[in-house]
Design a protein around this motif. Structure first.
Motif, PDB file in Angstrom:
ATOM      1  N   TYR A   1      41.921 -46.843  -3.929  1.00  0.00           N
ATOM      2  CA  TYR A   1      40.758 -46.218  -2.964  1.00  0.00           C
ATOM      3  C   TYR A   1      41.647 -45.490  -1.804  1.00  0.00           C
ATOM      4  N   TYR A   2      40.872 -44.456  -1.278  1.00  0.00           N
ATOM      5  CA  TYR A   2      41.245 -43.658  -0.108  1.00  0.00           C
ATOM      6  C   TYR A   2      39.976 -43.888   0.867  1.00  0.00           C
ATOM      7  N   LEU A   3      40.359 -44.028   2.015  1.00  0.00           N
ATOM      8  CA  LEU A   3      39.278 -43.904   2.967  1.00  0.00           C
ATOM      9  C   LEU A   3      39.268 -42.525   3.976  1.00  0.00           C
ATOM     10  N   GLY A   4      38.430 -41.993   4.425  1.00  0.00           N
ATOM     11  CA  GLY A   4      38.791 -40.845   5.168  1.00  0.00           C
ATOM     12  C   GLY A   4      37.325 -40.017   5.787  1.00  0.00           C
ATOM     13  N   ILE A   5      37.459 -39.095   5.888  1.00  0.00           N
ATOM     14  CA  ILE A   5      35.991 -38.439   6.502  1.00  0.00           C
ATOM     15  C   ILE A   5      36.022 -36.982   5.382  1.00  0.00           C
ATOM     16  N   CYS A   6      34.754 -36.986   4.979  1.00  0.00           N
ATOM     17  CA  CYS A   6      34.475 -36.029   3.934  1.00  0.00           C
ATOM     18  C   CYS A   6      34.373 -34.578   4.527  1.00  0.00           C
ATOM     19  N   GLY A   7      34.262 -33.607   4.002  1.00  0.00           N
ATOM     20  CA  GLY A   7      34.205 -32.242   4.461  1.00  0.00           C
ATOM     21  C   GLY A   7      32.852 -32.148   5.551  1.00  0.00           C
ATOM     22  N   LYS A   8      31.853 -32.611   4.783  1.00  0.00           N
ATOM     23  CA  LYS A   8      30.446 -32.314   5.387  1.00  0.00           C
ATOM     24  C   LYS A   8      30.586 -33.040   7.057  1.00  0.00           C
ATOM     25  N   CYS A   9      30.901 -34.239   6.844  1.00  0.00           N
ATOM     26  CA  CYS A   9      31.141 -34.940   8.237  1.00  0.00           C
ATOM     27  C   CYS A   9      31.958 -34.245   9.128  1.00  0.00           C
ATOM     28  N   ALA A  10      33.159 -33.940   8.721  1.00  0.00           N
ATOM     29  CA  ALA A  10      34.127 -33.170   9.598  1.00  0.00           C
ATOM     30  C   ALA A  10      33.596 -32.121  10.066  1.00  0.00           C
ATOM     31  N   GLU A  11      32.801 -31.487   9.391  1.00  0.00           N
ATOM     32  CA  GLU A  11      31.945 -30.136   9.941  1.00  0.00           C
ATOM     33  C   GLU A  11      31.083 -30.338  10.916  1.00  0.00           C
ATOM     34  N   GLN A  12      30.072 -31.365  10.753  1.00  0.00           N
ATOM     35  CA  GLN A  12      29.411 -31.883  11.544  1.00  0.00           C
ATOM     36  C   GLN A  12      29.944 -32.514  12.991  1.00  0.00           C
ATOM     37  N   GLN A  13      31.149 -32.991  12.641  1.00  0.00           N
ATOM     38  CA  GLN A  13      31.877 -33.463  14.023  1.00  0.00           C
ATOM     39  C   GLN A  13      32.438 -32.249  14.770  1.00  0.00           C
ATOM     40  N   ARG A  14      32.792 -31.244  14.183  1.00  0.00           N
ATOM     41  CA  ARG A  14      33.217 -29.936  14.767  1.00  0.00           C
ATOM     42  C   ARG A  14      32.036 -29.433  15.492  1.00  0.00           C
ATOM     43  N   THR A  15      30.878 -29.185  14.859  1.00  0.00           N
ATOM     44  CA  THR A  15      29.530 -28.856  15.646  1.00  0.00           C
ATOM     45  C   THR A  15      29.468 -29.603  16.934  1.00  0.00           C
ATOM     46  N   VAL A  16      29.415 -30.883  16.732  1.00  0.00           N
ATOM     47  CA  VAL A  16      28.949 -31.939  17.757  1.00  0.00           C
ATOM     48  C   VAL A  16      29.829 -31.584  18.899  1.00  0.00           C
ATOM     49  N   SER A  17      31.369 -31.322  18.641  1.00  0.00           N
ATOM     50  CA  SER A  17      32.395 -31.186  19.627  1.00  0.00           C
ATOM     51  C   SER A  17      32.036 -29.617  20.500  1.00  0.00           C
ATOM     52  N   THR A  18      31.665 -28.668  19.735  1.00  0.00           N
ATOM     53  CA  THR A  18      31.448 -27.518  20.007  1.00  0.00           C
ATOM     54  C   THR A  18      30.555 -27.475  20.931  1.00  0.00           C
TER      55      THR A  18
END
Ligand SMILES: [Zn+2]
Ligand SMILES: [Zn+2]
Length: 123
Positions: free
Chosen positions: A102-119
């Motif tokens: 198993y690998y745990l992390g953040i998917c591309g969609k969530c990373a994109e959302q995170q970037r939008t929120v930070s902006t």
């Protein structure tokens, strides 16, 4: 089994039940549980424990690992080579049945959302 072979989405019991119910109105959740247990015992299906809230079921026989997004809990398949599997270094009394990676992390969609929120926060 046909459903699992058509849906490599690592469904939970609840998802399988909800998807099959329209075509099989007499289906009970206990039947789904028992059938899945039988498939797992026969090694036709793998029980995946990556999601701490729900067991997921997987009929994909090709060697692969799983990636879980910690934010949205989506589970994706990632390629795995036989040589990527770590050797089992247990003592001889421990009988290995199965290795799951198993690998745990953040998917591309969530990373994109995170970037939008930070902006938005920065502006
Ligand atoms: Zn995600
Ligand atoms: Zn899988």
């Amino acid at each position: 089994m046909q459903y699992l072979l058509q849906n490599f989405t690592h469904p939970t019991v609840d998802q399988i039940y909800a998807d099959l119910l329209p075509d099989m109105p007499t289906l009970s959740k206990a039947t789904v549980y028992n059938t899945l247990k039988l498939f797992v015992d026969k090694k036709a299906v793998k029980a995946i424990y990556i999601d701490e809230r729900n067991v997921r079921y997987d009929a994909q026989t090709r060697l692969h690992a799983h990636f879980k997004c910690r934010r949205c809990n989506t589970i994706r398949e990632v390629p795995l080579e036989e040589s990527d599997v770590p050797p089992f270094r247990g003592t001889p009394d421990l009988q290995l049945v199965e290795t799951q990676i198993y690998y745990l992390g953040i998917c591309g969609k969530c990373a994109e959302q995170q970037r939008t929120v930070s902006t938005i926060l920065v502006q």
